[in-house]
Design an enzyme around this catalytic site. Structure first.
Site, short mmCIF file in Angstrom:
data_model
loop_
_atom_site.label_atom_id
_atom_site.label_comp_id
_atom_site.label_asym_id
_atom_site.label_seq_id
_atom_site.Cartn_x
_atom_site.Cartn_y
_atom_site.Cartn_z
NE ARG A 60 -4.07 2.47 2.52
CZ ARG A 60 -4.45 2.82 3.61
NH1 ARG A 60 -3.55 2.71 4.77
NH2 ARG A 60 -4.93 4.26 3.47
CG HIS A 64 -1.31 5.30 -0.87
ND1 HIS A 64 -1.88 5.43 1.10
CD2 HIS A 64 -2.21 4.22 -0.71
CE1 HIS A 64 -2.93 5.99 0.80
NE2 HIS A 64 -2.97 4.58 0.04
CG ASN A 87 -1.17 9.03 2.59
OD1 ASN A 87 -1.82 8.13 2.45
ND2 ASN A 87 -0.49 9.61 2.28
CG HIS A 187 -8.27 -3.86 -1.06
ND1 HIS A 187 -9.37 -3.36 -1.06
CD2 HIS A 187 -6.71 -3.38 -0.94
CE1 HIS A 187 -8.34 -1.39 -1.11
NE2 HIS A 187 -7.37 -1.73 -0.96
C1 HEM Z 1 -9.63 0.99 -5.97
C2 HEM Z 1 -8.72 2.48 -4.77
C3 HEM Z 1 -9.06 2.20 -3.10
C4 HEM Z 1 -9.49 2.43 -2.30
C5 HEM Z 1 -10.19 3.50 -2.07
C6 HEM Z 1 -8.69 1.94 -0.84
C7 HEM Z 1 -9.03 1.87 0.26
C8 HEM Z 1 -8.14 1.40 1.20
C9 HEM Z 1 -8.85 1.76 2.49
C10 HEM Z 1 -9.46 2.95 3.22
C11 HEM Z 1 -7.44 0.54 3.26
C12 HEM Z 1 -8.00 0.46 4.71
C13 HEM Z 1 -6.67 1.98 5.85
C14 HEM Z 1 -7.27 2.03 6.86
O1 HEM Z 1 -7.99 1.63 7.45
O2 HEM Z 1 -6.02 2.35 7.60
C15 HEM Z 1 -6.71 0.26 1.89
C16 HEM Z 1 -6.08 -0.82 2.52
C17 HEM Z 1 -5.07 -1.51 1.93
N1 HEM Z 1 -4.47 -0.77 0.45
FE1 HEM Z 1 -5.80 -0.05 -0.61
N2 HEM Z 1 -7.16 0.98 -1.63
C18 HEM Z 1 -7.22 1.38 -3.15
C19 HEM Z 1 -6.25 0.58 -3.91
C20 HEM Z 1 -5.23 -0.20 -3.43
C21 HEM Z 1 -3.97 -0.46 -4.37
C22 HEM Z 1 -4.53 0.21 -6.35
C23 HEM Z 1 -3.18 -1.00 -4.25
C24 HEM Z 1 -1.74 -1.66 -3.70
C25 HEM Z 1 -1.67 -1.84 -5.60
C26 HEM Z 1 -4.09 -1.04 -2.20
C27 HEM Z 1 -3.05 -1.71 -1.60
C28 HEM Z 1 -3.99 -1.95 -0.09
C29 HEM Z 1 -3.61 -2.65 0.97
C30 HEM Z 1 -2.57 -3.61 0.55
C31 HEM Z 1 -3.90 -2.08 2.08
C32 HEM Z 1 -3.87 -3.36 3.40
C33 HEM Z 1 -2.65 -2.40 4.11
C34 HEM Z 1 -2.60 -2.80 5.75
O3 HEM Z 1 -2.86 -3.53 6.46
O4 HEM Z 1 -1.36 -2.46 6.24
N3 HEM Z 1 -4.88 -0.94 -2.38
N4 HEM Z 1 -7.06 0.19 0.87
#
Ligand code: HEM
Length: 316
Positions: A60, A64, A87, A187
């Site tokens: 992630r 970002h 972030n 995800h």
């Molecule tokens: C499509 C649009 C996307 C949205 C709206 C989005 C939004 C989010 C949100 C809200 C979270 C949870 C953050 C939290 O609660 O602290 C999250 C977690 C995550 N996102 Fe996305 N995301 C998107 C696309 C992506 C992309 C493109 C990637 C990587 C290629 C990605 C990888 C991740 C990962 C791996 C997590 C878990 C992180 C952790 O456990 O530390 N996301 N995302």
């Protein structure tokens, strides 16, 4: 006639691809720091084996980084982008990157950029959790600034509609709808805080499986401010495996975020979701293609930017 037309389009395509990735090359550190890639890999493997979620966090972090000013490690600079709404209180993994950087500085002084370390660490994280591998073009340089306002405006939000997601990705290096659906498959690992899915599980969305919503409510109270940081797995079936279960979950209305479930909601992306759910190889191929495209967003190369000595601050 047709052959020469397709020949010309091939030349144009190759030229565009080269321009998009600047002078990046997978062999960039082969002579200047031959142990760089192995050092990053062992750092990531150690971090993920003691905390599997770290693989998700590093992936992630790279996303970002790339969506704000391109993949230039701007997100790693203390303060600034780190304070942006998507972030703050949410990004993890800075310490892992800092410690890999320290190890690399000890073997190759001011040679390997933080932006490249983060890009390779994202790939190694996917591999560490059982996902596909790919060759990473290298040679990015680090920014000397960061942009909190751009992080707020350009990172997609969890309440986004499908068309908003499409627009947000298209703005970044021309990532198309298939790229967007494939990258959302990230995800399949990691976790999200209650504040990001509360509205969805308390009646805000109707396209959620009832039993799944009920199980999430047990750990995410309705009142704003209470339990905001309680975590749920983004992939409810195989949270620590990088597989295609994200898409089968969507097909049974078990996407955690609103922005996940919009990808399978009687709409134009349904068929791509079905394809990735039934064909793991199609997902792996689309994901790796899209990760390389994302990693090539607006790299700084040549004499632009700098090679930071420490990833969390610009050189003095
Ligand atoms: C499509 C649009 C996307 C949205 C709206 C989005 C939004 C989010 C949100 C809200 C979270 C949870 C953050 C939290 O609660 O602290 C999250 C977690 C995550 N996102 Fe996305 N995301 C998107 C696309 C992506 C992309 C493109 C990637 C990587 C290629 C990605 C990888 C991740 C990962 C791996 C997590 C878990 C992180 C952790 O456990 O530390 N996301 N995302």
């Amino acid at each position: 006639m047709a052959a020469s037309a397709s020949c010309i389009s091939l030349v144009v395509l190759v030229a565009l691809a080269t321009a998009a990735s600047g002078q990046l090359s997978p062999t960039f550190y082969d002579t200047s720091c031959p142990r760089a890639l192995a050092t990053i890999k062992s750092g990531v493997m150690a971090a993920v084996s003691s905390d599997p979620r770290m693989g998700a966090s590093l992936l992630r972090l790279h996303f970002h980084d790339c969506f704000v000013q391109g993949c230039d490690a701007s997100v790693l600079l203390s303060g600034m982008e780190q304070n942006a709404i998507p972030n703050a209180g949410s990004l993890r993994g800075f310490g892992v990157i800092d410690s890999i950087k320290t190890q690399i500085e000890a073997i190759c002084n001011q040679t390997v950029s933080c932006a490249d370390i983060l890009t390779v660490a994202a790939r190694d994280s996917v591999v560490a959790l059982g996902g596909p591998s790919w060759t990473v073009p290298l040679g990015r340089r680090d920014s000397i600034d960061a942009n909190e306002a751009e992080a707020n405006s350009d990172l997609p939000g969890f309440n986004s509609s499908r068309s908003e997601l499409e627009a947000a990705f298209l703005r970044k290096g021309g990532l198309n709808t298939v790229d967007m659906v494939a990258l959302s498959g990230a995800h399949t690992i990691g976790q999200a805080q209650c504040s990001t899915f509360r509205a969805r599980i308390y009646g805000g969305d109707t396209n959620i499986n009832a039993a799944y919503a009920a199980s999430l409510r047990a750990n995410c109270p309705q009142t704003v401010g209470s339990g905001d940081g309680s975590l749920a797995n983004l992939d409810t079936t195989t949270p620590n495996a990088f597989d295609n279960a994200y898409y089968t979950n969507l097909m049974s209305q078990r996407g955690l975020l609103h922005s996940d479930q919009v990808l399978f909601n009687n709409d134009t992306t349904d068929n791509t979701v079905r394809n990735f759910a039934s064909n793991p190889a199609a997902f792996s191929s689309a994901f790796t293609t899209a990760m390389i495209k994302m990693g090539n967003i607006a790299p700084k190369t040549g004499t632009q930017g700098q090679i930071r000595l420490s990833c969390s601050r610009v050189n003095s």
